[in-house]
Design a protein around this motif. Structure first.
Motif, short mmCIF file in Angstrom:
data_model
loop_
_atom_site.label_atom_id
_atom_site.label_comp_id
_atom_site.label_asym_id
_atom_site.label_seq_id
_atom_site.Cartn_x
_atom_site.Cartn_y
_atom_site.Cartn_z
N PRO A 303 -57.89 -14.46 -30.16
CA PRO A 303 -57.48 -14.14 -28.79
C PRO A 303 -56.27 -13.22 -28.79
O PRO A 303 -55.50 -13.16 -29.75
CB PRO A 303 -57.13 -15.50 -28.19
N HIS A 304 -56.11 -12.48 -27.69
CA HIS A 304 -54.91 -11.67 -27.48
C HIS A 304 -53.74 -12.62 -27.24
O HIS A 304 -53.92 -13.72 -26.70
CB HIS A 304 -55.12 -10.75 -26.28
N ILE A 305 -52.54 -12.21 -27.58
CA ILE A 305 -51.38 -13.11 -27.44
C ILE A 305 -51.17 -13.52 -25.98
O ILE A 305 -50.72 -14.65 -25.71
CB ILE A 305 -50.11 -12.46 -28.03
N ALA A 306 -51.51 -12.65 -25.02
CA ALA A 306 -51.36 -13.04 -23.61
C ALA A 306 -52.28 -14.21 -23.28
O ALA A 306 -51.90 -15.11 -22.50
CB ALA A 306 -51.67 -11.84 -22.71
N GLN A 307 -53.47 -14.21 -23.86
CA GLN A 307 -54.38 -15.34 -23.67
C GLN A 307 -53.83 -16.60 -24.33
O GLN A 307 -53.95 -17.70 -23.76
CB GLN A 307 -55.75 -15.01 -24.27
N VAL A 308 -53.22 -16.43 -25.49
CA VAL A 308 -52.65 -17.57 -26.20
C VAL A 308 -51.55 -18.21 -25.37
O VAL A 308 -51.47 -19.44 -25.26
CB VAL A 308 -52.11 -17.15 -27.58
N VAL A 309 -50.70 -17.39 -24.76
CA VAL A 309 -49.62 -17.92 -23.92
C VAL A 309 -50.18 -18.79 -22.81
O VAL A 309 -49.72 -19.92 -22.58
CB VAL A 309 -48.77 -16.77 -23.32
N LYS A 310 -51.20 -18.29 -22.11
CA LYS A 310 -51.79 -19.06 -21.01
C LYS A 310 -52.41 -20.36 -21.50
O LYS A 310 -52.26 -21.41 -20.87
CB LYS A 310 -52.85 -18.21 -20.30
N MET A 311 -53.09 -20.29 -22.65
CA MET A 311 -53.72 -21.50 -23.18
C MET A 311 -52.69 -22.54 -23.58
O MET A 311 -52.85 -23.74 -23.31
CB MET A 311 -54.62 -21.14 -24.37
N VAL A 312 -51.60 -22.10 -24.22
CA VAL A 312 -50.56 -23.04 -24.63
C VAL A 312 -49.87 -23.63 -23.41
O VAL A 312 -49.61 -24.84 -23.35
CB VAL A 312 -49.53 -22.35 -25.56
N GLU A 313 -49.58 -22.79 -22.42
CA GLU A 313 -48.97 -23.30 -21.19
C GLU A 313 -49.85 -24.31 -20.50
O GLU A 313 -49.36 -25.27 -19.90
CB GLU A 313 -48.67 -22.13 -20.24
N ASN A 314 -51.16 -24.12 -20.60
CA ASN A 314 -52.11 -25.01 -19.91
C ASN A 314 -52.43 -26.28 -20.69
O ASN A 314 -53.20 -27.12 -20.20
CB ASN A 314 -53.40 -24.25 -19.59
N ILE A 315 -51.87 -26.41 -21.90
CA ILE A 315 -52.03 -27.69 -22.60
C ILE A 315 -51.50 -28.81 -21.72
O ILE A 315 -52.09 -29.88 -21.59
CB ILE A 315 -51.29 -27.68 -23.96
N ARG A 316 -50.38 -28.52 -21.09
CA ARG A 316 -49.82 -29.43 -20.08
C ARG A 316 -49.42 -28.55 -18.90
O ARG A 316 -48.44 -27.83 -18.96
CB ARG A 316 -48.61 -30.18 -20.62
N SER A 317 -50.21 -28.60 -17.84
CA SER A 317 -50.07 -27.64 -16.74
C SER A 317 -48.70 -27.66 -16.09
O SER A 317 -48.23 -26.65 -15.57
CB SER A 317 -51.14 -27.90 -15.67
N THR A 318 -47.99 -28.79 -16.15
CA THR A 318 -46.67 -28.86 -15.52
C THR A 318 -45.66 -27.98 -16.22
O THR A 318 -44.62 -27.66 -15.66
CB THR A 318 -46.14 -30.31 -15.53
N ASP A 319 -45.96 -27.55 -17.45
CA ASP A 319 -45.02 -26.73 -18.20
C ASP A 319 -45.12 -25.26 -17.84
O ASP A 319 -44.23 -24.48 -18.12
CB ASP A 319 -45.29 -26.89 -19.71
N ALA A 320 -46.22 -24.86 -17.20
CA ALA A 320 -46.47 -23.44 -16.96
C ALA A 320 -45.42 -22.80 -16.09
O ALA A 320 -45.18 -21.59 -16.17
CB ALA A 320 -47.85 -23.25 -16.32
N ALA A 321 -44.77 -23.59 -15.24
CA ALA A 321 -43.80 -23.01 -14.32
C ALA A 321 -42.41 -22.87 -14.93
O ALA A 321 -41.52 -22.29 -14.34
CB ALA A 321 -43.69 -23.88 -13.06
N GLU A 322 -42.19 -23.41 -16.13
CA GLU A 322 -40.86 -23.37 -16.73
C GLU A 322 -40.50 -21.94 -17.14
O GLU A 322 -41.33 -21.20 -17.58
CB GLU A 322 -40.82 -24.27 -17.98
#
Length: 322
Positions: A303-322
């Motif tokens: 995956p592209h790194i931008a996709q990786v960022v979204k996937m990692v953030e979505n492991i726990r959705s509450t973290d995406a806004a940090e």
């Protein structure tokens, strides 16, 4: 910089100064030190690697009634294989990259006798030491699952920022847990950005033994964004399992692929994380899946790194806004 253990004492003669023994700074901060302050400061060796020695340097400014103490990280680069122009061009690109999840390059020096890169200081040790340091020593830290998620999230964001640099063509070249630290909010923070391309290429045997480099990498000076993603995937799997990428009998990636094919994913999950450190099996499986996607054998399948960022953030959705 003089340290009894470092084996490094920079030249202070006039020839060195004529050859460029001065610091080139970035940013708009007031510069509280110069080249002479750095070489006279007290130093502690943080580590010695393939590119040179890393020092923690403490500088005292006694020019005013109030003593000011500044601490920086100085990379003494002993394996530079490019000339002044290419060195300065690379460091200028690095110096313009500013992000919460990257250690800032504050200054650099290119002279006949010294090639230095000076970074902002982070008091917390590297992720590698936190995971693999000796038990009972200050280096090793029992990282709970929440901390590991924050480290993964921050490091992914930092790597994405690196890949945006130089019109989207820049890459890191040496992603590994010893180059990842914690920032003030306990998120992952990447150091040593972009140095691999100006340093002597690591031997192929070293690349293979480290467990971090993608299989297609035969020259570390010519790494790619795809190989960065592979290396980041290894770090994710290292965070997940707590195991070093360079196994005695089998490297970490090969071991996890072997276990995954047998559908025995429970063997991969860190039981200490699950039982004592707040781990969620569902979230841990997601991290494993992301890590395995990143370490695909074929570069174009990663995956592209931008996709990786979204996937990692979505492991726990509450973290995406940090």
């Amino acid at each position: 910089v003089v340290d009894s253990d470092s084996g490094y004492e920079p030249s202070t003669d006039d020839e060195s100064a004529e050859e460029g023994g001065k610091l080139i700074f970035f940013g708009e901060k007031n510069h509280l030190f110069d080249f002479n302050d750095v070489i006279r400061g007290s130093a502690v060796v943080l580590g010695k690697g393939a590119f040179g020695t890393t020092l923690e340097v403490t500088i005292e400014d006694t020019s005013t009634s109030t003593i000011t103490i500044t601490t920086v990280v100085v990379k003494v680069l002993t394996e530079v294989v490019v000339g002044r122009r290419e060195f300065e061009q690379q460091l200028e690109i690095i110096g313009k990259i500013r992000h919460d999840n990257l250690a800032e390059l504050e200054a650099y020096c290119y002279s006949k006798d010294e090639k230095l890169a000076i970074y902002s200081y982070n008091r917390q040790g590297s992720l590698f030491k936190m995971l693999h340091g000796k038990r009972g020593m200050n280096d090793r830290v029992r990282l709970d699952w929440e901390s590991r998620l924050r480290i993964a999230t921050g490091a992914a964001r930092g790597l994405a920022k690196i890949h945006e640099a130089n019109d989207g063509t820049f890459n890191y070249g040496n992603i590994k847990s010893s180059n990842i630290f914690l920032n003030s909010r306990s998120y992952g923070c990447i150091g040593d950005t972009g140095l691999a391309t100006i340093m002597k290429s690591l031997p192929q045997t070293t690349c293979l033994a480290s467990g971090y480099h993608a299989p297609e990498v035969t020259d570390t000076r010519r790494s790619t964004q795809c190989s960065d993603v592979y290396s980041f995937g290894v770090v994710l799997l290292e965070l997940l399992t707590g195991k070093s990428p360079a196994g005695e009998d089998m490297d970490l990636v090969s071991w996890i692929w072997t276990v995954a094919k047998k559908e025995c994913r429970g063997e991969v999950l860190n039981m200490e994380l699950l039982s004592e450190l707040g781990g969620s099996e569902e979230e841990m499986v997601r991290m494993m899946q992301i890590g395995l996607a990143c370490v695909a054998v074929e570069p174009e399948e990663r995956p592209h790194i931008a996709q990786v960022v979204k996937m990692v953030e979505n492991i726990r959705s509450t973290d995406a806004a940090e």
